[in-house]
Write a protein that holds these residues in place. Structure first.
Motif, PDB file in Angstrom:
ATOM      1  N   GLU A 354      -9.000  31.323  49.728  1.00 41.38           N
ATOM      2  CA  GLU A 354     -10.129  30.035  49.373  1.00 41.38           C
ATOM      3  C   GLU A 354     -10.366  29.409  50.655  1.00 41.38           C
ATOM      4  OE1 GLU A 354      -9.648  26.982  46.588  1.00 41.38           O
ATOM      5  OE2 GLU A 354     -10.930  26.039  47.951  1.00 41.38           O
ATOM      6  N   SER A 412      -5.468  27.270  40.467  1.00 40.81           N
ATOM      7  CA  SER A 412      -6.184  28.195  41.542  1.00 40.81           C
ATOM      8  C   SER A 412      -7.367  28.654  40.663  1.00 40.81           C
ATOM      9  CB  SER A 412      -5.441  29.174  41.766  1.00 40.81           C
ATOM     10  OG  SER A 412      -5.073  30.008  40.795  1.00 40.81           O
ATOM     11  N   GLU A 415     -10.120  25.962  41.259  1.00 45.01           N
ATOM     12  CA  GLU A 415     -10.711  26.097  42.341  1.00 45.01           C
ATOM     13  C   GLU A 415     -11.421  27.152  42.884  1.00 45.01           C
ATOM     14  OE1 GLU A 415      -7.302  26.306  44.893  1.00 45.01           O
ATOM     15  OE2 GLU A 415      -6.918  24.058  44.927  1.00 45.01           O
TER      16      GLU A 415
END
Lengths: 861, 528
Positions: A354, A412, A415
Motif C-alpha cells: 500500500e 489491512s 485500507e
C-alpha cells in the motif's frame, strides 16, 4: 546529348566569322543597287551589297557544314573528341588544364565517399598512407627509432653517403699499419663497435621487459575477472610501474577525452509528444484499473522469488525470474532477500504494497523502468477502459466477499478498500471518443465539474489526430457533441453554468485544432436558431427571446471566432441573429428584460474592437430605459419595435418603492435570470430592476464612447439623451446610478457637432479626348489584299511562306551546285593525280626503255 | 382481449341501435312516400331531427331531404298563401287540399328545424343541414311554392336564402368552417347574387339592432363570408345557376353583371359603414385593392373609407395607401397634400412593420415621377436616411438602394451626397426632422451624413451598400423589387451557405465563459 549543341556551335562559329572592314571599304567589292524611284522616308536595306564577300561567306559556310557532312556521308563511325574544352577557342590553355585536372579529381571522388567526412583524399608520404603512419602501430620500434635519432654511425654514413668505398680503400691500403699504435681511426671504430653493442644489449633488454609486461598483462587479465574490482589502495600504491605523467601528456589525454560535440536528443515532434502523452495516460489508466480491481502492484519493483517458492501458485503474466539489478553501484542482492521475506508474510506485504501504491501517484511520470510493462498493457488498454464500468461492479461483489475474510486481516482490508475507493473515484486515463451525443453524456454525467473537464481533456489527448487515421473525424464530432452538451447544461434547470465555464478551454482548443468543422457546427446552431425564430415571426409576428443555451452559444462564438472581422462565416450570422432577437422579441417580463440585456452586452462586446454601429442595440437600450419611465406618453422621443410607446409591459422597470434604492448595492445579475427571476418580494424585484438599469446605463455609456466618431452621433443618441434628462426618475435611484447618468449626459454633447458636407472621393481625372492622328500599324506594304484582319494575316503568312520557299529553293540549288563543284574538283584532283602517276610511270618506262636501247646499242657496237 | 371484446359488444349494440333507428327512419320514409295514409309518420321523422344522437340526426336529415324533395316533385305541397294550420278544419276544402296544406306545414317545420341544426355543435350535422337546405332551395326553384305570377325574383326562393344567410352570420359562433363549405354554392351566380343582397339586409338589420356597436364575432363571420365571394369578371361568365329560369331570363337581375356589381358594392359599403374591430381594418385594407375595388361599379365610393383609414396613422395608413393608389391611378382621384401625408407617414416604425415590402413598393411608384419637385424628393431622401439610423439590416438593404434610386432619378438631389462648393465648411445639419411640411425642412441644404454613419454598420452588405456614396452613382437604377421580401434568415444564409476556404480564429485563448479580454457580459452578469 552532345550532338545538337555541337552542330549549332559549329554554325555559330561560321556565322560569326567577320568580314574585315577592309573589304567593305574596297570600292571594287561594293555593288550598288540603283533605285529606279526615290521614295521619301523609305528605308532600304539592300541598296549596297558586297557580292564577293557574301559569296565567299556562303562558300565558306558550306565548306564548314555541307562539305563536312558530305565527306562523312556513308560513314558509320566518326571521331568525337570529348576532351574538355577541346573545341573551345576562347578558353586559355592554362584554364583548360586546370579544369581538366579538377574534373579528373572529381571523377575519382566516388559516391561511397560521399559521407566520409574525414578522408576526403588519402594523403601519402613516400607512397605510404599518412593515416597508416599516424596510427603508430609499432610502438616499440618507434622507441628505438627515437633513440637512434641523432646518432650517425660510420656505417650509416657510409651506406647513406657513399663515402664507404674511399674509407674502405683507405683501410685496405693502411693494412700494414697494424703494429702502429691505434690510430684515431681505430679508436673511432672501436667506439662505434662499443656503442653498437650497448645498443644491441639495451634493445634486447627492452624486448625482454616488453615481453614480460605483455605476458603479465595477459595473466592479469585472466586473473582480473576473478578478483574483486576494487583493490585496496595500499596495494595500488605499491604498483611500481606507474609512470609519472608530465603536463603535456596530461593535457593530450584531457583533450582526447574531452567532451566532443555529440548529437543531442532529438526534439520531439508534436506527434511524438502526443503519443507519449497518450502512453502516459494509458499507463496511468492501467495502474488505476489494477488498483481499482484490488490487485497487488507488481510493476514497480520486480518482486523476487526464490526458485523453490511455489506456494503462491503459478502466474503466467508476472515475470518470476530473479533480476539482476544495481543500486548505487552495488549489487542489489540484499533487497531481493528482504522482499523474499516479505512475500512470505502476506499480512506485512499488504501494508508495504500500500505504501508503494501511495508512492506511485507521485512518480508516475518519471518511471522509466517499466516502459516494457506499459507497452504490454497498451494492447489491451482500450478494452480495459471499456470494461471499466463492468469491472467496478464486480469490484463491489469482491468487496463483499472480502468482508467475509479472516478477521485478522480486517485492518489491512479496510485500507485496501480505501485504496480501491480512491481508485474508483479516480478517473480512467483513456477514453474512447464518443460516437454520439448520448455517449458523451454518459461519460460526463455524474462527474464533478473538474472531472468533466479532465475527461474531455483526456478524450482529446487519447484521440489526437496524429495517433490514428480516424481520430480527426472523431474529434471533429466531439466538438459538436460538446456544444450540444453545453446547450443541454444551459437549458436544464438549474443551469450548470460553472461546468460550461470549465469546459470552455477544451472547446477552445478543439476549435483551434479543427477550425473548419467548428465553424460548420457553430453555423448549424446559428442557422437552426435563426430559422426557428424566423418561422415564429412569420407565423405570429413575434418570437420568444432565445434561451440561455443560444445566448451561451453566441458568447462561445465570440470566444472562438474573431468578432471584429468585416465578414466572417460565423460571427456575421451571429450578429444578424442578435439583431433579429433584439427587433423581433417582445419584452414582456423581467426574464425577457434579462435576456435582452445579455444580448445587448454581447452586442457591445462583439463591436468593442471594430466599433461597428448596431442600430438595434441603441433602439433596445432606449426601449429598456423607457420601461423605467413613469410618464405615460413621451412625445419627444419614440421607441421602436419590439417596444411600445405604451402598453401593459411598458412600466416593467418602474420601481415599486423608491425607498428600495437606498438598500441596493451593485452586484452582477445571475445569468439564470434569463430563465427565471428568483426575486420574490417587491424589494428584491426592485433591486433586480436597479441592477438591470445599472447595466443598461453602463452599456449606454460604453456605446456613447464607442460611437463617438460616427458623423450622426448626435442623432443616434438624442432620444436617449432626452429620455435621461427629462423622463427618467433619476432622483429616486441610488447615487451610483445617478453618477452614471451624469457621465452619460456629459459624454453626449447638447449641441450637435459640425460636419463638412459630403463630397465624393477624389478620383484621378479622366484624360480628355485627343485630336492626334491615330496611328495604325501597317502589316504589309504594297498590294492590299483582303479586308478582314484574319484574311490579311493569312495573306501575309502566305506571302512570307512563298518568300521563304523561294529562298530555300535557291539555297538548295546553291548547295547542289556547290556539292557538284566539290565533286568535280574531287574528280579533277583524282584525275590529275592519276595522270601524274601515269606520266611518272611512262617516264620511268621511257627511261628504262632508253637505257635498254642504249645498252643494246652499246652491245651492238 | 377482454376489454376489446366488451368494446366490440358495445359497438355492436350501438350498431344495432343505429341500424334499428336507420331501419325505422328508412321504413317510415318508404311508408310516407308510398301513400298519403302514413303522412303522420312525418312527425316521427321530424322528431329524430331533434335527437341527441348525431347519427340519428344525420339519418333524419337525409330522410327529410328524400321525403320533401320527392313530395315537392310530386306537387304535394300547397302552393300560394299558406292558411294557418287551425284554419284547415274550418274552411271547406277537400281532403286533397287539406293534405297539401298539412304537408306544406310539415315542410316549414322541417326547414326551421334544419336551420336550427346549422348551429349544431357537430360539424357534420351542420354541413348536412346546410346541404339539405340548399337542395330544398333548388327543388323549390323548380317547383315554386308561390303562385307563378310576375316577381322580380322570378321563382327564386329568396326567403329560404335569407334564412340560411341569417344562420351563417351568427352573432355568437364563429362559422368560418361552414362558410367555407358554403363557398361551393356561392359559385352559382344566382345564389351569389341573392346572398349578397341578403347579407346587406342582414348587416343593416343586425347593426341597427345593436346600435352600431362593434360585434367582433358577427363581423368576423360577415367578413369571412364576404371574402369567400368571388365575383365574375365578365358577363359571359354568368352561366352557372342553381335554378334555371325557363322564360324571359334576360330580365332576371341575377343574370346581369351590372346588378351583381351593384349588389357587391352595396354589400361592402354597408359592411364598411359601421365601426370595425381593430384587426379587421387591416384585413379589409389588405384585400381591398385587388379583390374588392375591381368588382365595384363605382370604386370612388371607397374614397371616404380610404381617406379615413389614411388619416388613422401607422400601419393602417400604410395599407390604405394601396387603395388610394388605385383610386389615384385609375380613377383620377386628386388627393390634396398626398405627398405631405406620405412624408409624415415615415416614422421609425415603417422599417419594423410587416407591410414594409408593400409600403416601399408603393412609395417607389409614387416617387417614380420625374416631375416631382426637388425639395420634396430631397426631403424624402433625407428623412429615410435619418430613419435608417434605427432600422434593422433587412430594411437597410431596401432603403439604401431606394435612396440611391431617388437620387438617380433626380440628379439635382446629388448635392445631398456631393457638395463640392462648401467642401471645407463645417456646418450643423440644417435638416429639421420635426417639421411636418417637406417644403420647410431644409433637406436640400443638408448632406446624408447618416449614410456615412452606416458605412460603419456591422453587417458587411449594408456597409458595402452605404459606401456607394463615396463615388458617383452609376446611371442604372437598382431594382429593389427582389430585395423587398428579404428576411433576416435569408440574410443569415448568405453567410452560412457561402463556402469559405479558411476560417479565422480568435487567437486569445479562452479560459472561461466570462473571461475574454474584452468582457462586457461578465461585468454585469455572473454565472450563478
Amino acid at each position: 546529348m552532345g550532338k545538337p549543341p555541337k552542330k549549332r556551335s559549329l554554325a555559330d562559329k561560321v556565322r560569326k566569322t567577320k568580314t574585315s572592314t577592309q573589304i567593305k571599304n574596297n570600292p571594287f567589292e561594293v555593288k550598288i543597287n540603283r533605285k529606279k524611284f526615290d521614295v521619301l522616308g523609305q528605308k532600304s536595306k539592300h541598296d549596297v551589297g558586297l557580292p564577293g564577300v557574301s559569296r565567299s561567306k556562303a562558300i565558306n559556310k558550306r565548306k564548314n557544314t555541307l562539305l563536312k557532312e558530305f565527306r562523312l556521308k556513308n560513314k558509320a563511325n566518326k571521331f568525337v573528341d570529348r576532351r574538355f574544352g577541346e573545341y573551345d577557342t576562347k578558353m586559355a590553355p592554362e584554364d583548360k588544364i586546370l579544369k581538366r585536372f579538377t574534373m579528373e579529381r572529381q571523377r575519382s571522388q566516388t559516391k561511397k565517399d560521399l559521407y566520409n567526412l574525414n578522408e576526403e583524399e588519402e594523403l601519402t608520404h613516400y607512397g605510404q598512407s599518412l593515416a597508416e603512419m599516424e596510427k603508430m602501430t609499432d610502438m616499440v620500434d618507434s622507441d628505438s627509432d627515437s633513440e637512434e635519432k641523432g646518432l650517425l654511425s660510420a656505417e650509416l654514413t657510409a651506406a647513406h653517403f657513399g663515402g664507404g668505398g674511399l674509407l674502405r680503400m683507405k683501410t685496405g691500403e693502411d693494412g700494414d699499419y697494424e703494429e702502429k699504435p691505434r690510430s684515431r681511426q681505430e679508436i673511432i671504430e672501436e667506439l662505434i663497435l662499443k656503442s653498437k653493442q650497448e645498443k644491441r644489449e639495451r634493445q634486447t633488454q627492452k624486448e625482454e621487459s616488453q615481453e614480460l609486461t605483455e605476458k603479465l598483462d595477459q595473466e592479469w587479465r585472466s586473473v582480473q575477472s576473478l578478483l574483486a574490482h576494487k583493490t585496496p589502495k595500499s596495494e595500488r600504491k605499491d604498483e611500481p610501474d606507474k609512470p609519472k605523467m608530465d603536463d603535456y601528456d596530461v593535457m593530450v589525454r584531457e583533450l582526447g577525452f574531452e567532451m566532443k560535440a555529440r548529437p543531442s536528443e532529438k526534439l520531439k515532434t508534436p506527434e511524438e509528444v502526443a503519443r507519449e502523452e497518450r502512453e502516459r495516460l494509458q499507463k496511468l489508466e492501467a495502474d488505476r484499473l489494477r488498483r481499482m480491481l484490488g490487485e497487488e502492484s507488481t510493476s514497480k519493483k520486480p518482486s523476487h522469488m526464490s526458485a523453490d517458492d511455489l506456494n503462491d501458485g503459478f502466474i503466467l503474466d508476472t515475470d518470476d525470474r530473479k533480476t539482476l539489478s544495481y543500486q548505487d553501484g552495488q549489487w542489489n542482492v540484499d533487497g531481493g532477500e528482504e522482499e523474499e521475506g516479505e512475500k512470505n508474510e502476506e499480512d506485512e506485504d499488504d501494508g508495504g504494497e500500500e505504501e508503494n501504491e501511495e508512492g506511485d501517484g507521485g512518480d508516475d511520470d518519471d518511471d522509466a523502468d517499466d516502459d516494457e510493462d506499459a507497452e504490454d498493457e497498451d494492447d489491451h488498454s482500450d478494452l480495459d477502459s471499456e470494461q471499466g464500468s463492468g469491472a467496478e461492479d464486480e469490484e463491489g461483489d469482491e468487496d463483499k466477499e472480502e468482508e467475509a475474510a479472516p478477521a485478522k486481516a480486517a485492518l489491512s482490508e479496510e485500507e485496501r478498500r480505501a485504496v480501491q475507493q480512491a481508485a474508483k473515484e479516480e478517473l480512467p486515463y483513456t477514453f474512447k471518443a464518443p460516437e454520439s451525443f448520448s455517449d458523451l453524456k454518459e461519460l460526463l454525467l455524474g462527474h464533478s465539474v473538474e472531472q468533466q473537464r479532465l475527461i474531455v481533456e483526456r478524450i482529446q489527448k487519447c484521440n489526437h489526430p496524429s495517433l490514428a487515421v480516424g481520430n480527426k473525424a472523431k474529434l471533429e464530432k466531439l466538438f459538436g457533441f460538446l456544444l450540444e452538451y453545453v446547450g443541454k447544461l444551459a437549458t436544464q434547470s438549474p443551469p450548470e453554468l460553472s461546468t460550461i465555464n470549465t469546459l470552455i478551454p477544451q472547446v477552445y482548443s478543439l476549435c483551434q485544432l479543427f477550425p473548419a468543422s467548428a465553424c460548420k457546427v457553430m453555423q448549424t446552431l446559428l442557422s437552426d436558431g435563426g430559422h426557428s425564430m424566423e418561422e415564429a415571426v412569420e407565423v405570429k409576428g413575434r418570437a420568444a427571446f432565445p434561451g440561455l443555451d443560444m445566448l451561451i452559444y453566441l458568447k462561445i462564438a465570440a470566444l472562438l471566432f474573431p468578432t471584429s472581422d468585416f465578414r466572417h462565416p460565423v460571427t456575421t450570422p451571429a450578429f444578424l441573429y442578435i439583431s433579429q432577437a433584439l427587433t423581433k422579441c417582445p419584452v414582456s417580463s423581467l426574464e425577457s428584460v434579462s435576456a435582452g440585456l445579455v444580448l445587448c452586452c454581447l452586442a457591445v462586446e462583439f463591436v468593442s474592437l471594430s466599433k461597428r454601429f448596431i442600430p438595434e442595440l441603441i433602439n433596445f437600450l432606449l426601449g429598456l430605459l423607457h420601461l423605467a419611465v413613469p410618464a405615460d406618453t413621451c412625445k419627444d422621443y419614440c421607441v421602436v419595435s419590439p417596444f411600445r410607446q405604451q402598453g401593459k409591459a411598458s412600466k416593467l422597470l418602474l420601481l415599486c418603492d423608491t425607498e428600495s434604492s437606498s438598500s441596493w448595492s451593485r452586484k452582477p445579475i445571475p445569468l439564470t435570470s434569463v430563465h427565471r427571476v428568483t426575486a420574490s418580494t417587491d424589494l428584491q424585484r426592485d433591486h433586480h430592476r436597479l441592477s438591470v438599469l445599472d447595466a443598461c446605463l453602463d452599456l449606454v455609456k460604453r456605446c456613447a464612447t464607442l460611437y463617438r466618431d460616427l458623423p450622426s452621433y448626435d442623432q443616434i443618441f438624442q432620444p436617449i439623451r432626452t429620455l435621461l434628462t427629462n423622463h427618467l426618475p433619476v432622483q429616486s435611484y441610488p447615487p451610483a446610478l445617478q453618477e452614471l447618468q451624469r457621465e452619460i449626459l456629459e459624454a453626449i454633447p447638447e449641441t450637435p457637432s459640425q460636419h463638412s458636407p459630403l463630397v465624393f472621393d477624389k478620383k484621378k481625372p479622366i484624360a480628355l479626348k485627343m485630336l492626334q492622328p491615330k496611328i495604325v500599324e501597317v502589316l504589309d506594304y504594297g498590294k492590299k489584299r483582303g479586308n478582314t484582319k484574319e484574311e490579311k494575316e493569312r495573306e501575309r503568312l502566305k506571302h512570307k511562306y512563298k518568300k521563304e520557299f523561294k529562298g530555300a529553293l535557291r539555297e538548295l540549288r546553291k548547295d547542289t551546285r556547290f556539292l557538284a563543284q566539290a565533286k568535280l574538283s574531287d574528280i579533277m584532283s583524282r584525275d590529275a593525280e592519276r595522270k601524274r602517276k601515269v606520266k611518272e610511270l611512262y617516264g620511268s618506262l621511257a627511261t628504262q626503255e632508253g637505257e635498254w636501247k642504249a645498252l643494246k646499242r652499246k652491245k651492238r657496237k | 382481449m377482454a376489454p376489446s371484446r366488451e368494446n366490440s359488444v358495445k359497438q355492436s349494440e350501438t350498431e344495432s341501435c343505429k341500424t334499428s333507428s336507420k331501419k325505422a327512419i328508412n321504413s317510415k320514409t318508404q311508408l310516407i312516400l308510398q301513400s298519403r295514409k302514413h303522412a303522420n309518420e312525418i312527425f316521427d321523422v321530424l322528431e329524430f331531427l331533434q335527437s341527441d344522437k348525431q347519427k340519428e340526426v344525420l339519418f333524419a336529415i337525409a330522410a327529410c331531404q328524400k321525403i320533401f324533395c320527392a313530395l315537392l316533385e310530386r306537387g304535394d305541397l300547397y302552393v300560394g298563401q299558406l292558411p294557418k294550420e287551425e284554419e284547415i278544419v274550418e274552411g271547406d276544402r277537400d281532403a286533397d287540399e287539406k293534405y297539401h296544406i298539412f304537408v306544406r306545414h310539415r315542410y316549414n317545420d322541417c326547414v326551421e328545424l334544419l336551420l336550427e341544426n346549422t348551429s349544431h355543435e357537430v360539424f357534420q350535422v351542420k354541413e348536412a343541414a346546410l346541404c339539405t337546405l340548399m337542395k330544398f332551395a333548388a327543388a323549390e326553384g323548380k317547383h315554386p311554392l308561390q303562385k307563378q305570377e310576375w316577381s322580380e325574383h322570378f321563382n327564386f326562393p329568396i326567403e329560404l336564402i335569407l334564412a340560411v344567410v341569417r344562420c351563417l352570420l351568427s352573432e355568437t359562433e364563429d362559422m368560418a368552417l361552414l362558410i367555407s363549405r358554403f363557398q361551393e354554392f356561392l359559385e352559382m351566380d344566382d345564389v351569389r347574387y341573392y346572398v349578397m343582397s341578403s347579407i346587406r339586409d342582414n348587416i343593416a338589420k343586425i347593426m341597427d339592432k345593436n346600435k352600431q356597436a362593434v360585434l367582433p364575432v358577427y363581423q368576423t363571420n360577415v367578413f369571412t363570408l364576404l371574402t369567400n365571394i368571388t365575383m365574375p369578371s365578365k358577363s359571359s361568365d354568368i352561366t352557372n345557376f342553381l335554378i334555371q329560369q325557363e322564360t324571359n331570363q334576360e330580365d332576371w337581375k341575377a343574370v346581369k353583371l351590372k346588378e351583381h356589381r351593384r349588389a357587391f358594392e352595396q354589400m361592402w359599403l354597408t359592411f364598411l359603414k359601421y365601426k370595425l374591430p381593430g384587426g379587421m381594418y387591416k384585413k379589409v385594407l389588405v384585400i381591398l385593392h385587388d379583390t374588392i375595388m375591381p368588382h365595384m361599379s363605382d370604386p370612388t365610393l371607397m374614397i371616404d373609407f380610404l381617406t379615413a383609414a389614411y388619416d388613422v396613422g401607422g400601419a393602417v395608413s400604410l395599407l390604405a395607401l394601396n387603395g388610394l393608389f388605385v383610386l389615384i391611378h385609375k380613377h383620377n382621384l386628386d388627393y390634396p397634400d398626398f405627398y405631405k401625408k406620405l412624408y409624415n407617414l415615415l416614422d421609425p416604425s415603417v422599417f419594423h412593420v410587416k407591410y414594409k415590402a408593400r409600403f416601399f413598393h408603393l412609395a417607389n411608384i409614387f416617387l417614380s415621377s420625374s416631375h416631382l419637385p426637388v425639395y420634396l424628393v430631397a426631403a424624402f431622401v433625407k428623412r429615410l436616411s435619418r430613419l435608417a439610423l434605427t432600422a434593422p439590416p433587412t430594411a437597410l438593404l431596401i432603403v439604401l438602394p431606394f435612396v440611391y434610386n431617388l437620387i438617380r432619378r433626380h440628379p439635382s438631389c446629388r448635392v445631398l451626397i456631393h457638395r463640392p462648393s462648401a467642401a471645407d465648411e463645417l456646418c450643423n445639419d440644417p435638416y429639421l426632422m420635426d417639421e411636418e411640411d417637406p417644403t420647410k425642412c431644409h433637406a436640400l441644404e443638408s448632406s446624408l451624413w447618416e449614410l456615412q454613419t452606416l458605412q460603419k454598420h456591422y453587417n458587411p452588405d449594408v456597409s458595402k451598400a452605404a459606401k456607394a456614396i463615396n463615388e458617383p452613382l452609376s446611371r442604372q437604377e437598382q431594382d429593389i423589387s427582389e430585395l423587398l421580401e428579404l428576411n433576416n434568415f435569408e440574410l443569415m444564409e448568405r453567410d452560412l451557405k457561402s463556402q469559405v476556404q479558411s476560417v479565422p480564429l480568435e487567437f486569445d485563448p479562452a479560459s472561461g465563459l466570462l473571461q475574454s479580454t474584452r468582457e462586457v457580459l461578465g461585468v454585469h452578469f455572473s454565472l450563478e
